[in-house]
Motif scaffolding. Structure first.
Motif, PDB file in Angstrom:
ATOM      1  N   SER A  82    -103.354 -45.182  71.623  1.00 58.61           N
ATOM      2  CA  SER A  82    -104.363 -44.531  70.793  1.00 58.61           C
ATOM      3  C   SER A  82    -103.720 -43.373  70.037  1.00 58.61           C
ATOM      4  O   SER A  82    -102.668 -42.849  70.434  1.00 58.61           O
ATOM      5  N   GLY A  83    -104.373 -42.960  68.952  1.00 61.23           N
ATOM      6  CA  GLY A  83    -103.873 -41.805  68.220  1.00 61.23           C
ATOM      7  C   GLY A  83    -103.856 -40.558  69.084  1.00 61.23           C
ATOM      8  O   GLY A  83    -102.947 -39.723  68.979  1.00 61.23           O
ATOM      9  N   ALA A  84    -104.858 -40.440  69.975  1.00 65.09           N
ATOM     10  CA  ALA A  84    -104.921 -39.273  70.858  1.00 65.09           C
ATOM     11  C   ALA A  84    -103.716 -39.234  71.792  1.00 65.09           C
ATOM     12  O   ALA A  84    -103.097 -38.178  71.998  1.00 65.09           O
ATOM     13  N   VAL A 101     -92.499 -41.918  77.720  1.00 58.85           N
ATOM     14  CA  VAL A 101     -92.255 -42.223  76.311  1.00 58.85           C
ATOM     15  C   VAL A 101     -91.466 -41.061  75.739  1.00 58.85           C
ATOM     16  O   VAL A 101     -91.969 -39.934  75.681  1.00 58.85           O
ATOM     17  N   ASN A 102     -90.215 -41.327  75.402  1.00 57.40           N
ATOM     18  CA  ASN A 102     -89.319 -40.270  74.906  1.00 57.40           C
ATOM     19  C   ASN A 102     -89.322 -39.057  75.835  1.00 57.40           C
ATOM     20  O   ASN A 102     -89.325 -37.904  75.394  1.00 57.40           O
ATOM     21  N   GLY A 103     -89.343 -39.328  77.143  1.00 55.11           N
ATOM     22  CA  GLY A 103     -89.260 -38.265  78.136  1.00 55.11           C
ATOM     23  C   GLY A 103     -90.582 -37.646  78.533  1.00 55.11           C
ATOM     24  O   GLY A 103     -90.612 -36.780  79.409  1.00 55.11           O
ATOM     25  N   ARG A 140     -97.496 -48.772  62.584  1.00 55.10           N
ATOM     26  CA  ARG A 140     -96.371 -49.298  63.357  1.00 55.10           C
ATOM     27  C   ARG A 140     -95.240 -48.273  63.375  1.00 55.10           C
ATOM     28  O   ARG A 140     -94.828 -47.767  62.330  1.00 55.10           O
ATOM     29  N   ILE A 141     -94.759 -47.974  64.590  1.00 57.19           N
ATOM     30  CA  ILE A 141     -93.674 -47.011  64.768  1.00 57.19           C
ATOM     31  C   ILE A 141     -92.629 -47.606  65.703  1.00 57.19           C
ATOM     32  O   ILE A 141     -92.817 -48.702  66.254  1.00 57.19           O
ATOM     33  N   VAL A 142     -91.539 -46.896  65.892  1.00 57.10           N
ATOM     34  CA  VAL A 142     -90.501 -47.289  66.851  1.00 57.10           C
ATOM     35  C   VAL A 142     -90.354 -46.173  67.882  1.00 57.10           C
ATOM     36  O   VAL A 142     -90.138 -45.008  67.519  1.00 57.10           O
ATOM     37  N   ILE A 143     -90.505 -46.528  69.148  1.00 54.10           N
ATOM     38  CA  ILE A 143     -90.302 -45.579  70.249  1.00 54.10           C
ATOM     39  C   ILE A 143     -88.836 -45.650  70.664  1.00 54.10           C
ATOM     40  O   ILE A 143     -88.328 -46.722  70.999  1.00 54.10           O
ATOM     41  N   GLU A 144     -88.167 -44.523  70.646  1.00 57.25           N
ATOM     42  CA  GLU A 144     -86.730 -44.511  70.942  1.00 57.25           C
ATOM     43  C   GLU A 144     -86.441 -44.897  72.390  1.00 57.25           C
ATOM     44  O   GLU A 144     -85.523 -45.666  72.667  1.00 57.25           O
ATOM     45  N   SER A 145     -87.210 -44.342  73.323  1.00 58.21           N
ATOM     46  CA  SER A 145     -86.950 -44.586  74.744  1.00 58.21           C
ATOM     47  C   SER A 145     -88.265 -44.739  75.489  1.00 58.21           C
ATOM     48  O   SER A 145     -89.154 -43.895  75.366  1.00 58.21           O
ATOM     49  N   LEU A 203     -98.097 -37.307  73.051  1.00 54.21           N
ATOM     50  CA  LEU A 203     -96.701 -37.656  73.317  1.00 54.21           C
ATOM     51  C   LEU A 203     -95.756 -37.182  72.216  1.00 54.21           C
ATOM     52  O   LEU A 203     -94.546 -37.387  72.298  1.00 54.21           O
ATOM     53  N   GLY A 204     -96.310 -36.566  71.183  1.00 59.72           N
ATOM     54  CA  GLY A 204     -95.471 -36.030  70.113  1.00 59.72           C
ATOM     55  C   GLY A 204     -94.892 -37.078  69.191  1.00 59.72           C
ATOM     56  O   GLY A 204     -93.830 -36.856  68.590  1.00 59.72           O
ATOM     57  N   LEU A 205     -95.573 -38.214  69.033  1.00 58.74           N
ATOM     58  CA  LEU A 205     -95.072 -39.280  68.165  1.00 58.74           C
ATOM     59  C   LEU A 205     -95.560 -39.055  66.730  1.00 58.74           C
ATOM     60  O   LEU A 205     -96.767 -38.889  66.505  1.00 58.74           O
ATOM     61  N   PRO A 206     -94.668 -39.078  65.739  1.00 57.43           N
ATOM     62  CA  PRO A 206     -95.050 -38.811  64.341  1.00 57.43           C
ATOM     63  C   PRO A 206     -95.633 -40.044  63.658  1.00 57.43           C
ATOM     64  O   PRO A 206     -95.125 -40.512  62.636  1.00 57.43           O
ATOM     65  N   TRP A 207     -96.716 -40.564  64.194  1.00 55.44           N
ATOM     66  CA  TRP A 207     -97.230 -41.843  63.710  1.00 55.44           C
ATOM     67  C   TRP A 207     -97.906 -41.737  62.348  1.00 55.44           C
ATOM     68  O   TRP A 207     -97.891 -42.691  61.570  1.00 55.44           O
TER      69      TRP A 207
END
Length: 228
Positions: free
Chosen positions: A142-144, A123-125, A173-178, A149-153
């Protein structure tokens, strides 16, 4: 008269012998394409102990065995191996089943002891281990896991209500770039992050699976990148 008969007979014997030699040559060529047989003997973070055509090999991620088996990634639960462009995710004790000739890039997942399919990915590398879930409409984490993964959810996510097996939960709801499953890449993927440690494993939902070709062969789930 005897000479006129012997010439056709000699020609027939020559043609028969030539056909036999051609058959042997074709059989040898087929054997040369035969893929190695792979079995997982032990799993570690970043490496795996494999039995390849009867020989034991300890391979770190990125390494290639003398038989041409490449370990793409490895964890304590699964190893992703590649032969001639074909990838397969294997658990402990599982045996790889590969075709006999090179084909387009694909990932082959073996059903595990729980009846599910798991695959290493990114996920994003950043590394993740997916659980394929055809009952999930979207990727879910999960939030954990999202924090790892460093996602700014929390800051960038849009609050939504999510129906789960444990009842309705609040998600973002977020968008994963890659996103990757093995070496299969998908961009701009909608995902839902649930606060806490549910789901236990990141779920690969139908919004990704519908962007790949997917088929089953026995206990194998085969994923391929769609052709543009």
């Amino acid at each position: 008269m005897q000479q006129s008969l012997s010439a056709p007979l000699a020609g027939a014997r020559f043609r028969r012998r030539a056909m036999q030699m051609l058959a042997l040559y074709m059989a040898a060529g087929t054997a040369a394409w035969a893929a190695p047989q792979v079995r997982v003997l032990a799993l570690f973070e970043g490496k795996a102990l494999l039995e390849i055509d009867g020989s034991r090999r300890v391979l770190a991620a990125g390494a290639v065995s003398p038989e041409g088996v490449r370990v793409v990634s490895a964890s304590s639960r699964t190893v992703l191996v590649e032969i001639d462009g074909r990838q397969q995710s294997l658990g402990l004790g599982a045996a790889g089943r590969f075709g006999t000739a090179p084909a387009g890039l694909e990932v082959r997942l073996v059903r595990d002891g729980t009846g599910g399919y798991r695959s290493p990915g990114l996920v994003n590398g950043r590394s993740v281990e997916w659980l394929v879930d055809t009952g999930a409409t979207a990727v879910a984490l999960s939030g954990a896991d999202a924090d790892r993964l460093g996602l700014p959810w929390r800051s960038a996510g849009r609050p939504v209500g999510i129906a789960t097996a444990q009842g309705t939960k609040t998600g973002h709801r977020i968008v994963i770039e890659s996103l990757q499953i093995g070496d299969l890449r998908v961009s701009s993927v909608d995902a839902v992050v649930l606060d806490g440690d549910y789901p236990r494993s990141p779920l690969l939902g139908m919004n990704v699976l519908q962007r790949l070709t997917m088929r089953t062969e026995g206990d194998l789930l085969i994923l391929q990148q769609m052709q543009p």
